[in-house]
Design a protein around this motif. Structure first.
Motif, PDB file in Angstrom:
ATOM      1  N   LYS A  17      55.785  15.612 -68.348  1.00 54.71           N
ATOM      2  CA  LYS A  17      57.120  15.746 -67.756  1.00 54.71           C
ATOM      3  C   LYS A  17      57.580  17.190 -67.856  1.00 54.71           C
ATOM      4  CE  LYS A  17      59.819  14.132 -71.790  1.00 54.71           C
ATOM      5  NZ  LYS A  17      60.653  12.990 -72.286  1.00 54.71           N
ATOM      6  N   ILE A  18      58.446  17.554 -66.917  1.00 49.58           N
ATOM      7  CA  ILE A  18      58.918  18.931 -66.798  1.00 49.58           C
ATOM      8  C   ILE A  18      60.436  18.946 -66.840  1.00 49.58           C
ATOM      9  CG2 ILE A  18      59.010  20.970 -65.305  1.00 49.58           C
ATOM     10  CD1 ILE A  18      56.300  20.166 -64.182  1.00 49.58           C
ATOM     11  N   PHE A  19      60.974  19.826 -67.697  1.00 47.46           N
ATOM     12  CA  PHE A  19      62.418  20.046 -67.765  1.00 47.46           C
ATOM     13  C   PHE A  19      62.743  21.327 -67.004  1.00 47.46           C
ATOM     14  CE2 PHE A  19      61.292  17.773 -71.670  1.00 47.46           C
ATOM     15  CZ  PHE A  19      62.203  16.715 -71.648  1.00 47.46           C
ATOM     16  N   VAL A  20      63.713  21.243 -66.085  1.00 50.81           N
ATOM     17  CA  VAL A  20      64.176  22.413 -65.337  1.00 50.81           C
ATOM     18  C   VAL A  20      65.512  22.852 -65.930  1.00 50.81           C
ATOM     19  CG1 VAL A  20      64.827  23.331 -63.084  1.00 50.81           C
ATOM     20  CG2 VAL A  20      63.048  21.572 -63.245  1.00 50.81           C
ATOM     21  N   MET A  21      65.574  24.119 -66.364  1.00 51.48           N
ATOM     22  CA  MET A  21      66.786  24.629 -66.995  1.00 51.48           C
ATOM     23  C   MET A  21      67.603  25.476 -66.032  1.00 51.48           C
ATOM     24  SD  MET A  21      65.632  25.485 -70.916  1.00 51.48           S
ATOM     25  CE  MET A  21      67.321  25.879 -71.384  1.00 51.48           C
ATOM     26  N   SER A  22      68.890  25.517 -66.295  1.00 49.52           N
ATOM     27  CA  SER A  22      69.820  26.310 -65.490  1.00 49.52           C
ATOM     28  C   SER A  22      69.775  27.767 -65.936  1.00 49.52           C
ATOM     29  CB  SER A  22      71.243  25.777 -65.683  1.00 49.52           C
ATOM     30  OG  SER A  22      71.695  26.046 -67.017  1.00 49.52           O
ATOM     31  N   SER A  23      70.475  28.627 -65.184  1.00 52.31           N
ATOM     32  CA  SER A  23      70.686  29.984 -65.647  1.00 52.31           C
ATOM     33  C   SER A  23      71.581  29.960 -66.882  1.00 52.31           C
ATOM     34  CB  SER A  23      71.324  30.825 -64.540  1.00 52.31           C
ATOM     35  OG  SER A  23      70.437  30.970 -63.447  1.00 52.31           O
ATOM     36  N   ARG A  24      71.630  31.110 -67.583  1.00 53.66           N
ATOM     37  CA  ARG A  24      72.424  31.208 -68.805  1.00 53.66           C
ATOM     38  C   ARG A  24      73.895  30.883 -68.551  1.00 53.66           C
ATOM     39  NH1 ARG A  24      71.908  36.433 -69.935  1.00 53.66           N
ATOM     40  NH2 ARG A  24      69.927  36.201 -71.044  1.00 53.66           N
ATOM     41  N   PRO A  25      74.526  30.109 -69.439  1.00 53.02           N
ATOM     42  CA  PRO A  25      73.953  29.446 -70.616  1.00 53.02           C
ATOM     43  C   PRO A  25      73.085  28.260 -70.201  1.00 53.02           C
ATOM     44  CG  PRO A  25      76.251  28.826 -70.404  1.00 53.02           C
ATOM     45  CD  PRO A  25      75.991  29.864 -69.353  1.00 53.02           C
ATOM     46  N   GLY A  26      71.888  28.185 -70.802  1.00 50.11           N
ATOM     47  CA  GLY A  26      70.900  27.213 -70.369  1.00 50.11           C
ATOM     48  C   GLY A  26      71.243  25.775 -70.737  1.00 50.11           C
ATOM     49  N   ARG A  27      70.979  24.892 -69.803  1.00 51.39           N
ATOM     50  CA  ARG A  27      71.044  23.446 -70.035  1.00 51.39           C
ATOM     51  C   ARG A  27      70.010  22.809 -69.122  1.00 51.39           C
ATOM     52  NH1 ARG A  27      73.982  21.085 -65.834  1.00 51.39           N
ATOM     53  NH2 ARG A  27      75.056  22.611 -64.519  1.00 51.39           N
ATOM     54  N   VAL A  28      69.646  21.580 -69.396  1.00 51.62           N
ATOM     55  CA  VAL A  28      68.653  20.903 -68.575  1.00 51.62           C
ATOM     56  C   VAL A  28      69.310  20.366 -67.309  1.00 51.62           C
ATOM     57  CG1 VAL A  28      67.036  18.965 -68.447  1.00 51.62           C
ATOM     58  CG2 VAL A  28      67.181  20.329 -70.547  1.00 51.62           C
ATOM     59  N   LEU A  29      68.845  20.867 -66.164  1.00 49.12           N
ATOM     60  CA  LEU A  29      69.369  20.414 -64.872  1.00 49.12           C
ATOM     61  C   LEU A  29      68.650  19.170 -64.369  1.00 49.12           C
ATOM     62  CD1 LEU A  29      69.675  23.768 -62.885  1.00 49.12           C
ATOM     63  CD2 LEU A  29      71.550  22.426 -63.862  1.00 49.12           C
ATOM     64  N   ALA A  30      67.355  19.080 -64.653  1.00 50.95           N
ATOM     65  CA  ALA A  30      66.562  17.968 -64.127  1.00 50.95           C
ATOM     66  C   ALA A  30      65.368  17.725 -65.034  1.00 50.95           C
ATOM     67  CB  ALA A  30      66.085  18.278 -62.704  1.00 50.95           C
TER      68      ALA A  30
END
Length: 262
Positions: free
Chosen positions: A211-224
């Motif tokens: 599985k793959i976690f896609v992170m947002s730009s800073r500040p980072g959080r998991v988008l998908a």
């Protein structure tokens, strides 16, 4: 299946209360035996995530739980491999691989009395990664790809439950990189170790991960979070299939949108 790694509502800020917020409301779970990959735009907090899981940083808010225990100090069940193998030039390849055993407490006390056993374990790992007979060589006698293979052996010698890989193949040429994808694929299959891979290479993530976690730009959080639909074992020919490239393209689009939204 139990979670080996659980990150719950974590905020991590560098430089005090007015400093840089690296990750915010970060949530992520990795099950025991899984191969997870983390991708995202530059500066999204991927390296911060690595430091949180290994206990090198403690978050200001939220919980990081590894193997059922709250992380409040460096975690001993983790092996790590980075883009730069950082092997000690005055030690042979075998001696470099044995180095963690001099540090990890449960092995340090056994090393002198059971050194032959540990040397055999290191030799077995070298054979698995295609370096049989190279234990007596010094790092400067090895190519970059060979050093990274030895680096993987060093990360695994103390039998970690969790292997953290931070862009381990990024400095290598395309052919060597793909060879090492197959090495780490086979190590994961043979040893059942849980792996978290941080990478900018979307093909690498899709080929290797469950599985793959896609992170947002800073500040980072998991988008998908995406579960890979490809059965194991995977062959490099998979990368020429339409469904593989559609997944890579979809991830690319998500990361591009995350950069625009920053």
């Amino acid at each position: 299946m139990a979670h080996l790694v659980s990150i719950e509502n974590v905020d991590m800020r560098y430089g005090g209360p007015a400093g840089t917020l690296a990750v915010s409301n970060l949530n992520l779970k990795v099950d025991k035996g899984e191969f997870a990959a983390v991708v995202g735009p530059s500066g999204c907090g991927k390296s911060t995530l690595m430091k949180l899981v290994t206990g090198l940083h403690i978050p200001q808010t939220g919980d990081v739980i590894v193997a059922g225990r709250q992380v409040t100090e460096p975690v001993s069940i983790v092996g790590m491999a980075f883009q730069n193998p950082t092997m000690l030039p005055w030690r042979t390849t075998l001696e470099n691989i044995l180095l963690p055993l001099e540090i990890v407490e449960k092995h340090r006390h056994r090393l002198r009395a059971h050194k032959k056993e540990y040397i055999q374990k290191a030799e077995n790992l070298l054979e698995i990664v295609g370096l049989k007979g190279f234990g007596s060589k010094f790092p400067w006698q090895l190519s970059g790809g060979m050093q990274q293979r030895a680096n993987l052996c060093r990360a695994l010698i103390h039998e970690p439950e969790l292997l953290m890989l931070d862009e381990p193949f990024g400095a290598l040429d395309a052919f060597t990189r793909e060879e090492l994808w197959c090495v780490i694929r086979d190590l994961h299959a043979a040893q059942g170790v849980t792996i978290i891979l941080v990478t900018h290479d979307l093909r690498e993530a899709v080929f290797l991960a469950d599985k793959i976690f896609v992170m947002s730009s800073r500040p980072g959080r998991v988008l998908a979070e995406h579960r890979m639909p490809f059965a194991r074992p995977r062959d490099l020919e998979l990368m020429y299939e339409t469904r593989f490239n559609e997944m890579v393209h979809a991830l690319h689009g998500e990361i591009a949108n995350a950069r625009v939204a920053a």
